[in-house]
Scaffold this active site. Structure first.
Site, PDB file in Angstrom:
ATOM      1  N   HIS A  70       0.866  -1.183   0.000  1.00  0.00           N
ATOM      2  CA  HIS A  70       0.000   0.000   0.000  1.00  0.00           C
ATOM      3  C   HIS A  70       0.895   1.223   0.000  1.00  0.00           C
ATOM      4  O   HIS A  70       1.816   1.309   0.810  1.00  0.00           O
ATOM      5  CB  HIS A  70      -0.900  -0.013   1.231  1.00  0.00           C
ATOM      6  N   ARG A  76      -6.373  10.220  -0.747  1.00  0.00           N
ATOM      7  CA  ARG A  76      -5.975  10.622  -2.096  1.00  0.00           C
ATOM      8  C   ARG A  76      -7.205  10.778  -2.973  1.00  0.00           C
ATOM      9  O   ARG A  76      -7.280  11.674  -3.804  1.00  0.00           O
ATOM     10  CB  ARG A  76      -4.975   9.616  -2.672  1.00  0.00           C
TER      11      ARG A  76
END
Lengths: 556, 255
Positions: free
Chosen positions: A326, A346
């Site tokens: 990740h 994000r």
């Protein structure tokens, strides 16, 4: 601990470029997405491409396959038990369906199997619900908005994310069943974030072309897990849960069909025999193997148990040559190291920023690309931000979310992470987070088909323990979806299979003996045993005093 | 607890130069480097967890911990995986505490608060002592959500209890002997399934899938070569990140 002065100075550099970045974002002027060729280039920096990180497996159905040393170590190991000492005539539990694993895949499988009239046992290593499902934050993908999205576009995104290597039938099932899973969860009382008119809120994730990430604040996995676990508890007449009792071997019958499992009570160190007409493997992933020494976001129990024991019983593995890192794991403060910072940050607009305050990648690339870009920025270009413990990271500019969507957004949309950082004296609505890639997901796993079935009759697979649906790289929000789609399918089909089965035959562990013989023939000399069950974090200063020469019962 | 054991430990250093603090695990003293979480400190001391450790990320509720500090009458709580050790802290984890949970049939129920009151009459034994709120490691206003439930305001109770990780520490402290977190779970499920507005677009999509609206498109795309698929993928229209909810793509062939 709060940011020390050196880091506070570097944060000022991020602040300097923020308003300009926000302005561009508002005008939809983004850092361009990489072309497929550019993606390929940057992926050289991904840990999957370090050849010295892997070796060939010398034994078993996928002999010759090159995967991470840490995983091969688990496969090239002996059983925890001597099969000659197990009395298979002493059956402790009999059931229609045995589900191994008490996370999201296992629990949804249990619910659907029960609805088909099956008696179910869930055997789980820790508590019911102790699983990576609980930790999934960002959301669950499903094409539910027909005016702009459909399973077709979802299919495209899944394939693109997986480098077009995914197994098409599995992807078809995943995207086609997705909306029904959301509907099912809603009926069970799962609280997805909605607009006042009932429209589900959705966001982008890395690699999505439409906003189809459904979420429940920033604790989507926990909300799903506690909801379906609660429902399983309502059906406790038919669904029995045995906690702290991982399966350590499958049990077959003389015809080579799956017929149950051997459970290990970790607290009393006894072994118990479950005879089952169908078995569902839902043991999840393997982050706690710490592949290539990476920190991990994973649950304490994520040690690949199901892969090990099904492999011994003859089920092949696939896509384990890729591991998902990740892109955004906490690298400072040290106490929170490895903890996942959801992609939703994000998706909500937060940029990734280097030490010079510059963006170096679009924040919505697929995870492998994003991770490789961060590693490249730190390792090759030397534009990472140094931490007080000698590591490197880059900034995830969370405060710009408040600038984009209004003050208070970060605290409201990310309450879990807001509190976590607050405890360390960091206000993430005002200061950015320092992140680095962290071991997150096992892209591959056991081979299975779209009804959850494997090459071993009577054994079904669901969730992270299986491989193929995500190809070489899973997109955000497709894991929660995977466990529920294939958990439900495996549950239903396992129950049907159990119904059709009358003669169970004689139970045997011959496959374990054969596997041991295979290890010998491959000249693998080791005293390793597997499954690992739990990682060992005992430090050298303790180990050097642990001098017991031989274990006597439970007295170590 | 031997009181002499809880006097503030002197600060010492390991060979690697890390500053040490003393903690007392169920009364027994261990010296631990400063800045570790309780969980990492226990492992540093040589404990290997079976119970009392789960996600190690503050969300699963396995590692609820109660502690005191020397010369301080207060009870402190925290999650072992999230709380940093302090010098002189003496602690125990509470990995499990018995709790009363009622079985119910959600599908057959309505949203009448009486349904919850029937299952959990102990709700009305709350004496508003607020010990539950004080003990919550997630800073949830437990007493306030219990009071919202008693007033029949399930939406408010859902919102207030949403970050609950079901560690059970509130249940340990409750004078009314209720298991707050199980009650909240039932209430949240009622809110999610019976009170919040339904999503009509979701039903439409599920129906469209059932009647085969996308079957052809998916069959076609499944039969494409990898090269073709790459082209279609690269050319797919992206919904802009700041697009409004009702954004529509220019190409609606596969909608």
């Amino acid at each position: 601990m709060p940011y020390p002065q050196e880091l506070k100075e570097l944060i000022k550099v991020v602040e300097k470029t923020r308003s300009e970045r926000v302005t561009r974002k508002k005008k939809n002027e983004e850092v361009p997405f990489l072309s497929l060729e550019e993606r390929k280039k940057i992926l050289d920096y991904h840990p999957d491409f370090r050849e010295e990180g892997r070796r060939e497996i010398k034994v078993g159905p996928s002999k010759g396959y090159r995967i991470a040393h840490e995983m091969v170590d688990m496969l090239e190991a002996k059983s925890r038990v001597n099969p000659d000492l197990v009395d298979l005539s002493r059956v402790d539990y009999k059931t229609d369906v045995l589900v191994i694993g008490g996370g999201g895949a296992g629990t949804s499988a249990a619910l659907l199997a029960q609805e088909q009239g099956a008696k179910v046992i869930i055997a789980t290593k820790l508590r019911h619900g102790d699983a990576n499902t609980m930790m999934a934050e960002g959301g669950i993908q499903a094409a539910t908005k027909g005016w702009k999205d459909s399973p077709y576009y979802h299919y495209l995104d899944v394939m693109g994310g997986g480098h077009f290597k995914n197994i098409p039938d599995l992807v078809d099932t995943l995207v086609t069943e997705a909306p029904d899973v959301i509907l099912w969860l809603g009926k069970l009382g799962c609280n997805f974030s909605k607009f006042p008119d009932g429209t589900l809120k959705t966001l982008h994730g890395g690699g999505t072309c439409r906003k189809r990430m459904h979420y429940a604040a920033d604790i989507t996995g926990a909300e799903i897990m506690r909801t379906i676990r609660d429902e399983a508890r309502n059906r406790s007449q038919d669904i029995k849960v045995i906690e702290f009792s991982p399966a350590v071997e499958l049990i077959l019958n003389e015809n080579g069909e799956c017929a149950g499992a051997l459970l290990y009570n970790m607290e009393t160190e006894e072994y118990f025999i479950v005879k089952a007409k169908a078995v569902i493997m839902a043991t999840g992933g393997s982050g706690r193997l710490h592949i290539q020494n990476f920190m991990t976001t994973n649950h304490y129990g994520a040690t690949a148990d199901g892969i090990v024991i099904a492999y011994r019983a003859g089920v092949g593995i696939c896509f384990l040559h890729t591991v998902q890192y990740h892109p955004t794991g906490v690298v400072f403060p040290e106490q929170a190291e490895g903890i996942l910072i959801t992609e939703k940050f994000r998706g909500s607009g937060a940029n990734l920023i280097n030490i010079d305050g510059q963006q170096f990648v679009n924040e919505r690339e697929p995870r492998d690309v994003e991770s490789a870009a961060v590693i490249k920025e730190c390792v090759e270009k030397g534009r990472g931000v140094p931490t007080p413990t000698g590591k490197f990271g880059v900034w995830l500019d969370s405060p710009m979310i408040d600038t984009l969507s209004g003050e208070g957004t970060v605290e409201r949309e990310f309450p879990g992470k807001f509190i976590l950082y607050k405890r360390f004296g960091i206000d993430i609505s005002k200061e950015p987070m320092l992140i680095y890639p962290t071991l997150h997901y096992q892209n591959g796993g056991l081979e299975y088909k779209s009804k959850g079935e494997t090459t071993l009759p009577g054994l079904f697979v669901a969730g992270e323990a299986g491989g193929g649906v995500h190809g070489e790289n899973r997109l955000m929000g497709n894991s929660l979806l995977d466990i529920l789609v294939f958990g439900r399918i495996a549950g239903k089909n396992a129950a049907d299979y159990a119904k059709s089965r009358s003669d169970m035959g004689r139970l045997t562990l011959d496959h374990v003996r054969a596997y041991h013989k295979g290890l010998e023939e491959a000249d693998i000399q080791t005293d390793r045993v597997s499954p690992m069950l739990l990682p060992d974090y005992t430090l050298p200063h303790v180990k050097e005093r642990q001098l017991t020469s031989c274990y006597v019962g439970t007295l170590r | 607890m031997n009181t002499t054991d809880t006097t503030k430990g002197e600060s010492r250093e390991t060979t690697s130069g890390k500053e040490l603090v003393s903690i007392f695990v169920m009364g027994k003293k261990y010296e631990i480097p400063k800045n570790l979480t309780i969980m990492k400190a226990m492992e540093y001391a040589g404990y290997k967890y079976i119970r009392g450790c789960g996600c190690r990320g503050g969300i699963c509720g396995a590692c609820g911990t109660v502690y005191r500090k020397p010369g301080d009458y207060h009870i402190y709580v925290g999650l072992a995986c999230q709380t940093v050790v302090e010098d002189g802290m003496y602690l125990t984890q509470l990995p499990f505490f018995p709790a009363n949970r009622a079985t119910y049939n959600l599908e057959a129920m309505g949203s009448d608060p009486e349904e919850v009151y029937k299952k959990y009459p102990e709700l009305f034994r709350c004496v508003a002592c607020n010990a539950c709120t004080k003990v919550c490691p997630m800073d949830i206003s437990v007493m306030d959500y219990i009071s919202a439930i008693k007033q029949g305001d399930f939406e408010k109770a859902t919102e207030l209890s949403f970050d609950c990780i079901q560690c059970g520490l509130c249940t340990v402290r409750c004078m009314g002997e209720m298991s707050q977190y199980h009650i909240a779970q039932m209430v949240r499920r009622i809110t999610g399934s019976k009170i919040k507005p339904e999503s009509s677009h979701l039903k439409t999509m599920v129906d469209n899938i059932k009647t085969g609206r996308y079957t052809r498109a998916i069959t076609d795309i499944k039969s494409m070569s990898e090269d073709q698929l790459r082209k279609v993928y690269q050319a797919r229209e992206m919904e802009p990140s700041e697009a409004p909810e009702d954004w529509k793509p220019a190409d609606n062939t596969y909608l």
